[in-house]
Design a protein around this motif. Structure first.
Motif, PDB file in Angstrom:
ATOM      1  N   GLY A 118      -7.349 -26.214  43.528  1.00 38.01           N
ATOM      2  CA  GLY A 118      -7.927 -27.537  43.732  1.00 38.01           C
ATOM      3  C   GLY A 118      -9.432 -27.538  43.861  1.00 38.01           C
ATOM      4  O   GLY A 118      -9.993 -28.315  44.638  1.00 38.01           O
ATOM      5  N   GLN A 119     -10.108 -26.686  43.094  1.00 41.83           N
ATOM      6  CA  GLN A 119     -11.564 -26.600  43.160  1.00 41.83           C
ATOM      7  C   GLN A 119     -12.149 -26.625  41.757  1.00 41.83           C
ATOM      8  O   GLN A 119     -11.514 -26.129  40.817  1.00 41.83           O
ATOM      9  CB  GLN A 119     -12.001 -25.308  43.867  1.00 41.83           C
ATOM     10  N   SER A 174      -8.878 -18.143  47.327  1.00 45.01           N
ATOM     11  CA  SER A 174      -7.424 -18.286  47.262  1.00 45.01           C
ATOM     12  C   SER A 174      -6.729 -18.197  48.605  1.00 45.01           C
ATOM     13  O   SER A 174      -5.582 -18.624  48.737  1.00 45.01           O
ATOM     14  CB  SER A 174      -6.843 -17.214  46.336  1.00 45.01           C
ATOM     15  N   HIS A 175      -7.391 -17.634  49.642  1.00 46.05           N
ATOM     16  CA  HIS A 175      -6.733 -17.466  50.930  1.00 46.05           C
ATOM     17  C   HIS A 175      -7.470 -18.157  52.076  1.00 46.05           C
ATOM     18  O   HIS A 175      -6.965 -18.172  53.202  1.00 46.05           O
ATOM     19  CB  HIS A 175      -6.590 -15.978  51.266  1.00 46.05           C
ATOM     20  N   GLY A 176      -8.652 -18.713  51.799  1.00 49.13           N
ATOM     21  CA  GLY A 176      -9.393 -19.400  52.847  1.00 49.13           C
ATOM     22  C   GLY A 176      -9.905 -18.468  53.926  1.00 49.13           C
ATOM     23  O   GLY A 176     -10.165 -18.899  55.059  1.00 49.13           O
ATOM     24  N   ARG A 177     -10.067 -17.176  53.606  1.00 51.27           N
ATOM     25  CA  ARG A 177     -10.544 -16.200  54.576  1.00 51.27           C
ATOM     26  C   ARG A 177     -12.056 -16.036  54.480  1.00 51.27           C
ATOM     27  O   ARG A 177     -12.652 -16.312  53.451  1.00 51.27           O
ATOM     28  CB  ARG A 177      -9.868 -14.838  54.365  1.00 51.27           C
ATOM     29  N   GLN A 178     -12.627 -15.534  55.569  1.00 50.53           N
ATOM     30  CA  GLN A 178     -14.048 -15.241  55.604  1.00 50.53           C
ATOM     31  C   GLN A 178     -14.345 -13.755  55.412  1.00 50.53           C
ATOM     32  O   GLN A 178     -15.503 -13.349  55.379  1.00 50.53           O
ATOM     33  CB  GLN A 178     -14.657 -15.700  56.938  1.00 50.53           C
ATOM     34  N   GLU A 179     -13.289 -12.948  55.268  1.00 53.00           N
ATOM     35  CA  GLU A 179     -13.429 -11.512  55.056  1.00 53.00           C
ATOM     36  C   GLU A 179     -12.265 -11.045  54.201  1.00 53.00           C
ATOM     37  O   GLU A 179     -11.258 -11.758  54.060  1.00 53.00           O
ATOM     38  CB  GLU A 179     -13.459 -10.765  56.385  1.00 53.00           C
ATOM     39  N   HIS A 188      -0.989 -18.424  48.135  1.00 56.03           N
ATOM     40  CA  HIS A 188      -2.375 -18.899  48.055  1.00 56.03           C
ATOM     41  C   HIS A 188      -2.499 -20.220  48.803  1.00 56.03           C
ATOM     42  O   HIS A 188      -1.517 -20.933  48.994  1.00 56.03           O
ATOM     43  CB  HIS A 188      -2.804 -19.071  46.604  1.00 56.03           C
ATOM     44  N   ARG A 189      -3.701 -20.517  49.194  1.00 55.55           N
ATOM     45  CA  ARG A 189      -3.965 -21.749  49.933  1.00 55.55           C
ATOM     46  C   ARG A 189      -4.927 -22.610  49.119  1.00 55.55           C
ATOM     47  O   ARG A 189      -6.011 -22.170  48.748  1.00 55.55           O
ATOM     48  CB  ARG A 189      -4.573 -21.451  51.301  1.00 55.55           C
ATOM     49  N   GLN A 205       0.130 -24.647  50.875  1.00 53.64           N
ATOM     50  CA  GLN A 205       0.435 -23.307  50.411  1.00 53.64           C
ATOM     51  C   GLN A 205       1.028 -23.349  49.012  1.00 53.64           C
ATOM     52  O   GLN A 205       1.784 -24.262  48.670  1.00 53.64           O
ATOM     53  CB  GLN A 205       1.412 -22.613  51.364  1.00 53.64           C
ATOM     54  N   LEU A 206       0.663 -22.365  48.235  1.00 53.12           N
ATOM     55  CA  LEU A 206       1.176 -22.243  46.875  1.00 53.12           C
ATOM     56  C   LEU A 206       1.694 -20.820  46.703  1.00 53.12           C
ATOM     57  O   LEU A 206       0.932 -19.858  46.794  1.00 53.12           O
ATOM     58  CB  LEU A 206       0.065 -22.528  45.850  1.00 53.12           C
ATOM     59  N   PHE A 207       3.001 -20.696  46.488  1.00 49.18           N
ATOM     60  CA  PHE A 207       3.599 -19.376  46.313  1.00 49.18           C
ATOM     61  C   PHE A 207       3.464 -18.965  44.852  1.00 49.18           C
ATOM     62  O   PHE A 207       3.823 -19.726  43.941  1.00 49.18           O
ATOM     63  CB  PHE A 207       5.072 -19.412  46.743  1.00 49.18           C
ATOM     64  N   VAL A 208       2.920 -17.771  44.674  1.00 48.11           N
ATOM     65  CA  VAL A 208       2.568 -17.313  43.334  1.00 48.11           C
ATOM     66  C   VAL A 208       3.064 -15.890  43.122  1.00 48.11           C
ATOM     67  O   VAL A 208       3.347 -15.153  44.074  1.00 48.11           O
ATOM     68  CB  VAL A 208       1.036 -17.366  43.110  1.00 48.11           C
TER      69      VAL A 208
END
Length: 626
Positions: A306-307, A321-326, A354-355, A361-364
């Protein structure tokens, strides 16, 4: 001091014109100084020669006077001549020496009787020739000394003897003041130096103007064009002036710029073609470098997260894809960038969640491989990921499953349905051919029983064939007929599980959908209820009209679903059954996909230990008429 010199050196080296100007000034200055020194030396020699010639003339005059006075024995007159000559401007002293160097006559009385010995007097006496040179006096003053030997003549024989015995009667010495001579020399040197400076300045300006127009200006234009080209202005060209070396260089630069522009156009076209190719792939594709940065992605991946692509490119993969900062922890999830650093592994495949940007959530399913990708910094080790949306795989799995059931139903139709139809037709023919009373009544009853049971078998096979049909375009489906047919197929399973099945379908319930899709929903929900009641229970289907919708409720009295699992039961491949059996985890995902395909909704309400109820809402076929 060192810093100032470094700054000046940097300023000069920054521009070719400054360096050329410095070299030009240095060369002209060196040449001018050398020329000035040469002129001064020549002028000084010429000046000495002129003064020597003048002093010789004076010496000749003095010599004639001396010889005349000596012949006349006029010693006072000779002394008077010496004194008067010593008083002349520019003459420091006049002396007459005997051959032994003793001063016999002098305009400086203090020197009478002294012995004068220097190189010029000795050389003149030895060579019997006049000598002229600069000397330094006892008081430190500079003189131009002219020494003229007086040769012995026959008239002097009485006093000096024969010329063979004494070839020289004496030496006439005239010392000129060298300060005036040096002042003239310095004045002349100053004039020459100033003239040389003017010549250097005029020559430098002329050479600089010519060099600026013929060389530096054209090089500056070539430099500006090259800087524009380096800055990305592909249309930058240098003006071609003349056919000399610089003109040829400018023409060559323009040819190179044109070729670079053409090559970059080809590269851009290839880039667009490559991007169009990967954008046409239905699965998400992204390329990640070794620093976890996304360097390329297709439209499918951008839709998954969605980007926009402008935000995806250059973003860290774990943030996108995961919304993480690391980076993702290796103990919890598979990171293909880290996993494929092992040279023994070429590919890796795994499932992941993935988020999207909205938090969903999107399961891939991710398939990744190593590849060397040409980037701006050169060939770079990258990881290429193919990301398949498993919610789309659910539709593919459903179609595959229905296709398998369809093949089975086709086999049943050929192997069972057609023979049963033939048997039913044969029994009908036998029944019609028998005359009433010709056979016992019980035989006729047996025939009717056989026909009735065969009819039931035909109904079962027809329902199975309808269930196995692949999804078709929407059609008018009567639920009061379709749902009982589906439940009849499951009657044996309900009986074996000690489950009572009740249907309460309102008359006239119709929807626009695929008959096989609705049968699939009913089968999946009913089988889930059977698995939820391993000790038996009750299952019911209630169908009602609610405004413009048809509401179907599938309720059971099973073990129920824990609250923490309610958000996951519609996820693909998630399964948990109360009877301990294993499943594929696709049943509810298929139901949800089918319902949403027809713009409907499916919900669930469950109480652990009491039971579960699924509610399916679909648009009523006659909603517009209502």
């Amino acid at each position: 001091m060192t810093g100032a010199l470094a700054a000046v050196r940097g300023y000069v080296n920054a521009r070719l014109g400054r360096r050329l100007l410095l070299v030009l000034v240095a060369v002209l200055s060196t040449v001018s100084l050398c020329f000035l020194a040469l002129v001064i030396v020549i002028y000084r020699g010429q000046l000495i020669e002129d003064h020597a010639r003048a002093s010789l003339e004076v010496n000749h005059l003095l010599q004639a006077t001396l010889e005349n006075a000596m012949l006349k024995r006029d010693i006072p007159g000779l002394r008077q001549v010496v004194d008067r000559l010593g008083e002349q401007d520019g003459i420091a002293a006049v002396m007459i020496l005997d051959p032994k160097g003793e001063v016999r006559f002098s305009s400086r009385k203090a020197e009478l009787g002294q012995i004068v010995r220097d190189r010029q007097i000795a050389t003149a006496l030895e060579n019997r020739r006049p000598e002229t040179a600069f000397v330094t006096g006892a008081d430190g003053s500079d003189w131009l000394r002219s020494v003229n030997p007086v040769a012995n003549k026959p008239a002097c024989k009485e006093c000096h003897g024969t010329a063979a015995e004494n070839p020289v009667n004496g030496l006439l010495v005239v010392d000129y003041d060298a300060a005036g001579i040096r002042r003239n020399a310095l004045r002349t040197a100053g004039l020459l130096g100033f003239s040389g400076l003017l010549v250097i300045l005029a020559s430098g300006i002329g050479i600089w103007i010519a060099m600026d127009r013929l060389v530096l200006g054209r090089i500056s234009q070539l430099r500006c064009a090259s800087q524009d080209l380096a800055a990305g202005v592909l249309g930058a060209r240098a003006p071609v002036q003349g056919n000399d070396e610089i003109g040829t260089c400018a023409a060559t630069f323009n040819q190179m710029a044109s070729r670079i522009e053409t090559m970059l156009d080809h590269v851009a076209t290839a880039e667009r073609a490559l991007q169009a190719i990967i954008d046409s792939i239905p699965d998400g594709v992204r390329v990640i470098d070794d620093a976890f940065t996304i360097v390329r992605a297709n439209d499918a991946y951008c839709r998954q997260v969605g980007q926009p692509k402008s935000r995806v490119i250059g973003e860290r993969c774990y943030r996108s894809s995961h919304g993480r900062q690391e980076p993702c922890p290796q103990t919890l999830t598979t990171c293909p960038v880290v996993a494929l650093r092992d040279a023994s592994r070429r590919t890796v495949k795994f499932t992941d969640a993935h988020r999207a940007r909205d938090g969903a959530q999107l399961f891939v399913e991710v398939s990744a491989a190593r590849a060397d990708v040409p980037l701006q910094q050169g060939m770079t080790h990258c990881v290429v990921e193919s990301i398949r949306d498993l919610s789309q795989a659910v539709d593919l799995s459903q179609k595959h499953r229905l296709s398998e059931i369809g093949l089975l139903a086709t086999g049943v139709a050929h192997e069972i349905h057609n023979p049963l139809s033939s048997i039913e037709l044969a029994l009908s023919a036998i029944r019609e051919s028998l005359v009433d009373g010709s056979v016992p009544r019980t035989h006729m009853d047996y025939i009717e029983i056989a026909r009735t049971e065969i009819g039931k078998c035909l109904s079962v096979t027809e329902g199975l064939m309808r269930l196995s049909e692949p999804p078709r375009d929407a059609e008018l489906v009567a639920l009061e007929r379709t749902l009982p047919e589906v439940m009849s197929l499951l009657a044996f399973q309900f009986e074996q599980a000690a489950i009572r099945c009740d249907l309460d379908i309102e008359d006239g319930l119709r929807v626009l959908a695929s008959d096989s899709d609705l049968r699939m929903i009913a089968v999946n929900l009913a089988q889930n209820s059977i698995h939820a009641m391993p000790g038996g229970g009750h299952f019911g289907i209630d169908g009602r009209r609610a405004g413009a919708s048809v509401v179907l409720r599938f309720a059971d009295t099973g073990t129920g679903i824990p609250a923490e699992d309610l958000d996951r039961i519609f996820l693909p491949f998630w399964t948990r059954r109360a009877d301990g059996s294993t499943g594929r985890g696709l049943g509810l995902s298929i139901c949800k996909a089918i319902v949403e395909r027809y713009r409907g909704t499916i919900g669930v309400a469950s109480t652990p230990g009491e039971g579960t109820e699924f509610t399916v809402r679909l648009p009523a076929a006659d909603a517009g008429e209502a």
